[in-house]
Structure formats: structure tokens, C-alpha cells
Design an enzyme around this catalytic site. Structure first.
Site, mmCIF file in Angstrom:
data_model
loop_
_atom_site.group_PDB
_atom_site.id
_atom_site.type_symbol
_atom_site.label_atom_id
_atom_site.label_comp_id
_atom_site.label_asym_id
_atom_site.label_seq_id
_atom_site.Cartn_x
_atom_site.Cartn_y
_atom_site.Cartn_z
ATOM 1 N N GLU A 1 -45.264 3.133 85.962
ATOM 2 C CA GLU A 1 -45.551 4.442 85.204
ATOM 3 C C GLU A 1 -44.846 5.552 85.827
ATOM 4 O O GLU A 1 -45.210 6.708 86.050
ATOM 5 C CB GLU A 1 -47.041 4.962 85.736
ATOM 6 C CG GLU A 1 -48.122 3.882 85.304
ATOM 7 C CD GLU A 1 -49.502 4.468 85.401
ATOM 8 O OE1 GLU A 1 -49.741 5.128 86.082
ATOM 9 O OE2 GLU A 1 -50.370 3.499 84.737
ATOM 10 N N GLU B 1 -52.054 -3.261 82.922
ATOM 11 C CA GLU B 1 -53.039 -2.727 83.383
ATOM 12 C C GLU B 1 -53.982 -2.258 82.238
ATOM 13 O O GLU B 1 -53.564 -1.574 81.388
ATOM 14 C CB GLU B 1 -52.714 -1.387 84.009
ATOM 15 C CG GLU B 1 -52.070 -1.365 85.488
ATOM 16 C CD GLU B 1 -51.933 -0.215 86.195
ATOM 17 O OE1 GLU B 1 -52.939 0.738 86.355
ATOM 18 O OE2 GLU B 1 -50.674 -0.053 86.841
HETATM 19 O O1 AHR Z 1 -54.993 0.901 88.782
HETATM 20 C C1 AHR Z 1 -55.042 2.213 89.056
HETATM 21 C C2 AHR Z 1 -53.984 2.890 88.963
HETATM 22 O O2 AHR Z 1 -54.115 3.254 87.522
HETATM 23 C C3 AHR Z 1 -52.558 2.278 89.255
HETATM 24 O O3 AHR Z 1 -52.078 2.681 90.373
HETATM 25 C C4 AHR Z 1 -51.807 3.018 88.224
HETATM 26 O O4 AHR Z 1 -50.609 2.264 88.000
HETATM 27 C C5 AHR Z 1 -52.587 3.410 87.106
HETATM 28 O O5 AHR Z 1 -52.449 4.745 86.869
#
Ligand code: AHR
Length: 501
Positions: free
Chosen positions: A175, A294
């Protein structure tokens, strides 16, 4: 009561793609109690000789998770991987600025690789492109994957790991577009850094595959310019671009909440379009695939997290307790991923244990299954094979942010070797069951083996107090009549209809 009907038309020849089993991946970050008290708790009654909770290992094995991303997440952008290898007593305690906690480094790369082997998963390793860069990244590849005869590979051997870990898939940071990220970068800065890191990592081990960071979520102001710029730099050096997305029922508007799988679908289509634009611009023959590394529901714990004291070790962070309605959206998200299996080759349910997770643990106590455990379990177990493209005719509804939302979401996977055909179907209708008729061509002799249903009268039911409050039954009524499959999809339900010879 309405009289709702939906129709699927299926043909064995209408194939989307082979499913890459890695779309049933997950994620463990050094965050909250995911690692400590999650997978690792030496004092726990079930702990093995390395301190891993065997009750958790059993649940992860039950899910058949094929790939697990590690060690972050936001955490990785401040992580010195060298802190987590070698003698335990020499490992430093560090302030983790991503989550304002203290990291003891008692679990690091080698132990995580050991744990992943115990659960039969491969590791998807992320490198720190926040505070660090190409040197730390290439050294970590050498430490993990080079057989021997160099400084970092010999250091691994001296740490007791003679054989290389042979980690195949690597994430180039996390990110990097987000202001919350340690070492946030512009798309150009990141595109250049990711390219240079990719080059040296592949020079150390040409067999690895790399994931470049896409946007942190669909509504980032820089989406999809970020993807276009990053891919302009990295296109020839990486195999995947990442997508991240979490949803929440913030307004307690169930119809609108469940409709968000449409946004996920649109997000995937937009990233594919951006990849293909860069492909065209570069006159490249290479197809860029997607790593949705994610995805989940995340909102229940937002307020509780604000009260956590800084710098504690393994605090209760991001411990969403999932409701029945969350399981329905997770089901629809899985269906969306399956239906894009031609381009989504990796996906990680974020995360796996304690932190926005299907598995929860109590310190010194039991491990239990959240509501979302079940759609994830079913998709992982029965979603391997070839995705077919069903024509779906479904009644529709409108919600606050979406129009023409089909009540019925479906994905169909055939496994020709095992002679199995599985339909994953969600009914989003809040008041009525739907009679599903499926016309199937090419599967003569198949019969209904099982119709699993996840349903509950209480949409806010969780498994926290009664761990069996939300769990599937196999009393669905799917049946074949005159060559067609008929099934009642109860109102608000996740259905898995399994056919076989
Ligand atoms: O999964 C939780 C968080 O969400 C992770 O650390 C990040 O990559 C995202 O913003």
C-alpha cells in the site's frame, strides 16, 4: 411473500478458466494477536515444540489454505527482516510504527516458514519498500532462496536451515500510495523503486514471481492513475498487480452492504482494463495478472482499536467479531473472485487468525470459527477446478448506492478429474426464498451429492458466545428433475450445491 425465481444456464464448454488454487490464500501480519497468541503461544496447552498452537494449525489445515502472505501489511514497511532471524535472545524489541505496538521479534522468517509447512501452505513474502529498499530486498531473497556459498545463504544455514526456503511469490512493499504507510511514495517514486528491487531480486533468483502494489482500495483518489503509472515502470519486471478492499455495513443497510460485491467486480474489471491499457501502450504480449491480496469485511473493531494503549505487545487489534450477514458478503466476494479466475490468480482473505480473521483464539484457551470461516472453507475445498460461465437470470433490487443488484450471485466450478460440479450461490433477498432452476448441458449422469446451506434467522448472530450459533447444515433441497437442477435458496443464504457421478 413473493414468488421469486432465478435461472442458471450452464454448459460444460463455457469455461472461464482453471482456478489457480492460490485464490484461496490468506494473510498473517505482525499485527495485534495474529502471530503472538494467534499462531504462536509457547505456554498454550496445545503448543508444539516450536511454540505453535496445534489447535490453530488444525483449523488452518481444515481450510486448506494454499498460500499465506507475510509479514505485512503496513507492518512490513518498517520491518527489518534481520531482526527476526538468529538467536532468539539477541533479537531486538522494536517499536512498530504501523500499529504503535512493540514487536518482540520472537517469531521471524524461519519460524514462519516452518509454521507454513505445518499447515501445508506456501509463503507469499513481502519486502519492505517503505523504510528500506533494493539492498534489504535482494538480501532477503538470497537469505531465503540461495542454496549456499554466499554471505546471506550461509547465514541462514548457520541459523539451522540448511535447505533454502524456495519462496516463490514476493510482494514489492505494501500500500505504498497510502498516507498511513511508513515511507509513502508517489506512483513514480514507487514505480522506479519497485522496478529496481524487482531486477535485483530476480537476478538473485530468476524463478521468483513478483507482485507490484496497486491502490490501497478502489476509492483512493489516485486510482487508477496509480496503477497505470506503476505498471508503466514495472510491466516487464512483475507478474501481478495487487488489489486491496475491505467493506463494512457502516450504515446498517443490509441491501446496500450485500451489494458491495458489485463494486468489487467493478474494481477488478477496472484494474484489468488498466493492465491491458499498459499492455497495449507497450505493444507487449505479456498479460498482467491480479493478486487480490487483501480482501474481507473490516469495520466492527474500528472504535475499539482507538482505545488500545500504544506500545503494548500483541494487543487486541482489529478483532472484528463477524455476524451472519458478513458471511453472506464474504460468500459473494468469493463468488466474484472465482468468476474472475482468468485474471485473478492470487487472493488473500485478510487475515487468518485473530485480526479480521475466520479463526479466533483465547489466550491459554480455545480456538473457534467465525461465521466467515464457512464460505471460505467451502470455496477452498470445493472451488478447485475450472470455472464455468453460467448465464444468470435473477430478479434484481436497487439500494442506496447500487441499481440492478441481482438477488442471486453464483459461481460454478467443475472438477473433471473428480467428476464433480459445484454451484456456489448467494440469495440476497431479505424477505423471500428463491426457487433456482439450473439447466445443465454436458453433465449427464451427475446427481446431487449435497446441498449445504448457511442461513440464520438473526442476521446479527455471531459465534463469539456460542461457537456453533452460525454454521452450515446440509438439509438443502437441491434435486435433479427432468435433466434440470432445482433448489430452494432460503432468504439470505449461502448455498453450496455439489453434484457428482
Ligand atoms: O489487513 C490490515 C491492514 O489493512 C494491512 O496492514 C494493510 O495493508 C491494510 O490497510
Amino acid at each position: 411473500m413473493g414468488n421469486f425465481k432465478a435461472k442458471l444456464t450452464l454448459d460444460k464448454e463455457f469455461k472461464v478458466s482453471e482456478v489457480d488454487k492460490r485464490i484461496f490464500g490468506s494473510f498473517i501480519e505482525h499485527l495485534g494477536r495474529a502471530v503472538y497468541e494467534g499462531i504462536y503461544e509457547p505456554e498454550h496447552p496445545t503448543a508444539d515444540d516450536q511454540g505453535f498452537r496445534q489447535d490453530v494449525i488444525e483449523l488452518v489445515k481444515e481450510l486448506q489454505v494454499p498460500l499465506i502472505r507475510y509479514p505485512g501489511g503496513n507492518f512490513v514497511s518498517g520491518y527489518n527482516w534481520e531482526d527476526g532471524v538468529g538467536p532468539f535472545e539477541q533479537r531486538p524489541r522494536r517499536l512498530d510504527l504501523a500499529w504503535l505496538t512493540t514487536e518482540t521479534n520472537q517469531l521471524g522468517t524461519n519460524e514462519f516458514v516452518d509454521w507454513a509447512k505445518k499447515v501445508n501452505a506456501e509463503v507469499n513474502m513481502a519486502v519492505n519498500l517503505g523504510t528500506r529498499g533494493i539492498d534489504a530486498a535482494r538480501n532477503l531473497v538470497e537469505y531465503c532462496n540461495h542454496p549456499s556459498g554466499s554471505y546471506w545463504s550461509d547465514l541462514r544455514i548457520s541459523h539451522g536451515y540448511k535447505e533454502p526456503h524456495n519462496i516463490k511469490t514476493w510482494c514489492l512493499g505494501n500500500e505504498m500510495d497510502g498516507p498511513w504507510q511508513i515511507g509513502q511514495k508517489t506512483a513514480v517514486e514507487y514505480g522506479r523503486l519497485a522496478t529496481e528491487a524487482a531486477k535485483v531480486m530476480k537476478w538473485v533468483d530468476p524463478s521468483i514471481e513478483l507482485v507490484a502494489c496497486g491502490s490501497s482500495f478502489r476509492k483512493m483518489p489516485t486510482f487508477a492513475e496509480w496503477e497505470a503509472t506503476v505498471l508503466d515502470h514495472t510491466y516487464d519486471h512483475v507478474e501481478y498487480i495487487s488489489l486491496h478492499q475491505y467493506y463494512g455495513n457502516h450504515d446498517d443497510d443490509l441491501g446496500n452492504y450485500l451489494a458491495q460485491s458489485l463494486e468489487m467486480d467493478d474494481f477488478i474489471r477496472s484494474v484489468i482494463a488498466t493492465c491491458d491499457y499498459i499492455k497495449a501502450k507497450k505493444q507487449s504480449k505479456k498479460i498482467m495478472n491480479l493478486s487480490f491480496d487483501e480482501w474481507n469485511v473490516w469495520f466492527h473493531s474500528n472504535d475499539a482499536d482507538k482505545k488500545v494503549q500504544p506500545w503494548s505487545v500483541a494487543p487486541h487489534l482489529l478483532e472484528d467479531i463477524y455476524t451472519f450477514e458478513d458471511a453472506l458478503l464474504v460468500g459473494s466476494m468469493l463468488i466474484t473472485l472465482l468468476n474472475h479466475s482468468d485474471r485473478v490468480k492470487i487472493a488473500c482473505l485478510a487475515q487468518l487468525v485473530n485480526v479480521i480473521a475466520p479463526i479466533m483464539t483465547e489466550k491459554g484457551g480455545k480456538a473457534w470459527k467465525q461465521t466467515i470461516f464457512y464460505p471460505y472453507l467451502h470455496a477452498s475445498l470445493y472451488g478447485r477446478g475450472t470455472v464455468l460461465s453460467p448465464a444468470i437470470l435473477s430478479p434484481k433490487y436497487d439500494s442506496k448506492d447500487f441499481t440492478d443488484v441481482p438477488y442471486v450471485d453464483a459461481a460454478v466450478v467443475m472438477d473433471e478429474n473428480q467428476e464433480r460440479l459445484t454451484l456456489f450461490v448467494v440469495n440476497k433477498n431479505q424477505d423471500d426464498s428463491i426457487l433456482l432452476e439450473t439447466v445443465i448441458t454436458g453433465f449427464e449422469g451427475y446427481r446431487v451429492m449435497e446441498h449445504l446451506v448457511l442461513e440464520n434467522q438473526d442476521i446479527k448472530a455471531t459465534n463469539k458466545e456460542n461457537n456453533d450459533q452460525v454454521k452450515p447444515h446440509n438439509q438443502g433441497n437441491a434435486a435433479i428433475e427432468d435433466g434440470a437442477l432445482y433448489a430452494t435458496l432460503p432468504k439470505l443464504s449461502w448455498n453450496v450445491i455439489r453434484l457428482g457421478i
